[in-house]
Scaffold this motif. Structure first.
Motif, PDB file in Angstrom:
ATOM      1  N   GLN A 153       0.821  -1.200   0.000  1.00 48.72           N
ATOM      2  CA  GLN A 153       0.000   0.000   0.000  1.00 48.72           C
ATOM      3  C   GLN A 153       0.860   1.256   0.000  1.00 48.72           C
ATOM      4  O   GLN A 153       0.540   2.247  -0.671  1.00 48.72           O
ATOM      5  CB  GLN A 153      -0.947   0.000   1.210  1.00 48.72           C
ATOM      6  CG  GLN A 153      -1.972   1.127   1.200  1.00 48.72           C
ATOM      7  CD  GLN A 153      -2.885   1.056  -0.014  1.00 48.72           C
ATOM      8  OE1 GLN A 153      -3.384  -0.008  -0.357  1.00 48.72           O
ATOM      9  NE2 GLN A 153      -3.075   2.182  -0.675  1.00 48.72           N
TER      10      GLN A 153
ATOM     11  N   ASN B 125       0.720   4.117  -2.785  1.00 48.34           N
ATOM     12  CA  ASN B 125       0.512   5.532  -2.438  1.00 48.34           C
ATOM     13  C   ASN B 125       1.644   6.407  -2.975  1.00 48.34           C
ATOM     14  O   ASN B 125       1.399   7.504  -3.484  1.00 48.34           O
ATOM     15  CB  ASN B 125       0.406   5.684  -0.918  1.00 48.34           C
ATOM     16  CG  ASN B 125      -0.855   5.063  -0.351  1.00 48.34           C
ATOM     17  OD1 ASN B 125      -1.814   4.824  -1.074  1.00 48.34           O
ATOM     18  ND2 ASN B 125      -0.856   4.784   0.935  1.00 48.34           N
TER      19      ASN B 125
ATOM     20  N   HIS C 114       1.233   6.812  -6.692  1.00 47.08           N
ATOM     21  CA  HIS C 114       0.153   7.756  -7.016  1.00 47.08           C
ATOM     22  C   HIS C 114       0.603   9.195  -6.790  1.00 47.08           C
ATOM     23  O   HIS C 114       0.327  10.076  -7.616  1.00 47.08           O
ATOM     24  CB  HIS C 114      -1.077   7.457  -6.164  1.00 47.08           C
ATOM     25  CG  HIS C 114      -2.166   8.486  -6.320  1.00 47.08           C
ATOM     26  ND1 HIS C 114      -2.940   8.597  -7.447  1.00 47.08           N
ATOM     27  CD2 HIS C 114      -2.593   9.476  -5.471  1.00 47.08           C
ATOM     28  CE1 HIS C 114      -3.789   9.594  -7.307  1.00 47.08           C
ATOM     29  NE2 HIS C 114      -3.599  10.137  -6.126  1.00 47.08           N
TER      30      HIS C 114
ATOM     31  N   PRO D 143      -8.066  11.648  -7.728  1.00 46.99           N
ATOM     32  CA  PRO D 143      -8.391  10.502  -6.871  1.00 46.99           C
ATOM     33  C   PRO D 143      -7.544   9.276  -7.189  1.00 46.99           C
ATOM     34  O   PRO D 143      -7.222   9.009  -8.353  1.00 46.99           O
ATOM     35  CB  PRO D 143      -9.873  10.245  -7.173  1.00 46.99           C
ATOM     36  CG  PRO D 143     -10.075  10.783  -8.551  1.00 46.99           C
ATOM     37  CD  PRO D 143      -9.151  11.962  -8.679  1.00 46.99           C
ATOM     38  N   ALA D 144      -7.174   8.567  -6.148  1.00 44.95           N
ATOM     39  CA  ALA D 144      -6.431   7.311  -6.323  1.00 44.95           C
ATOM     40  C   ALA D 144      -7.377   6.122  -6.436  1.00 44.95           C
ATOM     41  O   ALA D 144      -6.998   5.059  -6.929  1.00 44.95           O
ATOM     42  CB  ALA D 144      -5.488   7.099  -5.136  1.00 44.95           C
ATOM     43  N   LYS D 145      -8.612   6.318  -6.003  1.00 51.41           N
ATOM     44  CA  LYS D 145      -9.586   5.235  -6.001  1.00 51.41           C
ATOM     45  C   LYS D 145      -9.930   4.807  -7.420  1.00 51.41           C
ATOM     46  O   LYS D 145     -10.087   5.640  -8.315  1.00 51.41           O
ATOM     47  CB  LYS D 145     -10.861   5.690  -5.273  1.00 51.41           C
ATOM     48  CG  LYS D 145     -11.877   4.589  -5.065  1.00 51.41           C
ATOM     49  CD  LYS D 145     -13.072   5.108  -4.278  1.00 51.41           C
ATOM     50  CE  LYS D 145     -14.106   4.001  -4.063  1.00 51.41           C
ATOM     51  NZ  LYS D 145     -15.283   4.492  -3.305  1.00 51.41           N
ATOM     52  N   ALA D 146     -10.030   3.508  -7.633  1.00 49.42           N
ATOM     53  CA  ALA D 146     -10.339   2.985  -8.960  1.00 49.42           C
ATOM     54  C   ALA D 146     -11.790   3.266  -9.335  1.00 49.42           C
ATOM     55  O   ALA D 146     -12.637   3.516  -8.470  1.00 49.42           O
ATOM     56  CB  ALA D 146     -10.082   1.477  -8.989  1.00 49.42           C
TER      57      ALA D 146
ATOM     58  N   PRO E 244     -15.621   2.510 -10.476  1.00 48.95           N
ATOM     59  CA  PRO E 244     -16.516   1.475  -9.953  1.00 48.95           C
ATOM     60  C   PRO E 244     -16.739   0.346 -10.955  1.00 48.95           C
ATOM     61  O   PRO E 244     -16.367   0.461 -12.126  1.00 48.95           O
ATOM     62  CB  PRO E 244     -17.822   2.249  -9.712  1.00 48.95           C
ATOM     63  CG  PRO E 244     -17.777   3.339 -10.746  1.00 48.95           C
ATOM     64  CD  PRO E 244     -16.335   3.751 -10.826  1.00 48.95           C
TER      65      PRO E 244
ATOM     66  N   SER F 255      -7.984   5.168 -15.501  1.00 49.03           N
ATOM     67  CA  SER F 255      -7.725   5.708 -14.166  1.00 49.03           C
ATOM     68  C   SER F 255      -7.868   7.217 -14.239  1.00 49.03           C
ATOM     69  O   SER F 255      -7.948   7.807 -15.330  1.00 49.03           O
ATOM     70  CB  SER F 255      -6.308   5.346 -13.720  1.00 49.03           C
ATOM     71  OG  SER F 255      -5.353   5.976 -14.578  1.00 49.03           O
TER      72      SER F 255
END
Length: 255
Positions: free
Chosen positions: A36, A40, A43, A67-70, A72, A211
């Motif tokens: 992780q 991070n 990113h 945003p780092a979140k993938a 949906p 992404s």
């Protein structure tokens, strides 16, 4: 005694097993933490490079806005006749009369006037007879109840004009799925747009979604190609794109 010695051995073996499990769990947690941390760091590095790249093109972009979140999971949606009836009842009154018009088109009529038409793919049109109802309040109530964003009103001094709201699915916006409300002196007279079913099934698509970093890179290339004037990027967020809107089965593609 032998019996007592056997119990002691089992006790020691149990403690050893517990110790081994704790060490294994600690190792796995350490590996996950390192992974992780690496993600991070990667990113942050990508975000900083994008900020510099955009700045060189005269565009402001903040690293914390990337945003780092993938994206949906994709969704497959089947037509929801019950939800269509609920929307018709919201504007036409309780127990509207439904009729099959053929070609996957259903109409509704209300006892107090007004009519609605729903088509495969989610599109619908409603003519309202609500002259004695506060149109703006009704619009806000509809958007809250049926998962649309806060409506944006464009009205003149008499309260005539339009309002537009974008659909939300599982708290994410669907930018190409909206509804338009028409008001005449404060009264709601017409509603037209797209209605999404409330529930769907997760599906995967042949191509992985972009992404946030890849989407921003594509945006910059598009801006250069079209020579569009852009001073800043203020928000980047995961969302859905509605596809196959002309059939009974709809798809929400992650974006």
């Amino acid at each position: 005694s032998p019996k007592g010695g056997g119990s002691l051995d089992r006790y020691r073996l149990k403690n050893i097993i517990i110790l081994i499990l704790l060490l294994v769990n600690g190792f796995l947690l350490g590996v996950l933490s390192m992974r992780q941390t690496s993600v991070n760091a990667s990113h942050r590095q990508t975000a900083e490079q994008l900020v510099e790249l955009f700045a060189a093109d005269g565009m402001a972009l903040r690293a914390e806005d990337i945003p780092a979140k993938a994206a949906p999971a994709g969704q497959s949606l089947a037509r929801d006749m019950d939800r269509e009836r609920e929307v018709a009842a919201f504007f036409l009154g309780k127990n509207p009369i439904r009729a099959d018009q053929g070609g996957d088109i259903y109409s509704y009529t209300g006892s107090a006037g007004g009519a609605a038409q729903f088509r495969a793919g989610g599109s619908f049109d409603i003519a309202c007879a609500l002259s004695d109802v506060d149109g703006t309040g009704l619009i806000r109530d509809f958007c809250q109840e049926f998962s649309y964003s806060e409506p944006v009103f464009t009205l003149d001094g008499d309260g005539s004009g339009t309002a537009i709201a974008v659909c939300r699915y599982k708290k994410l916006t669907v930018p190409n799925c909206a509804v338009t409300f028409t008001l005449d002196r404060g009264a709601l007279v017409a509603v037209s747009g797209i209605l999404l079913p409330e529930k769907g099934t997760e599906v995967s698509f042949d191509q992985d979604p972009l992404s946030a970093a890849a989407a921003l890179t594509a945006f910059q290339k598009m801006r250069r190609a079209r020579q569009a004037a852009v001073s800043s990027v203020t928000e980047v967020a995961p969302c859905y794109e509605l596809q196959s809107a002309t059939s009974a089965a709809m798809s929400l593609v992650p974006a």
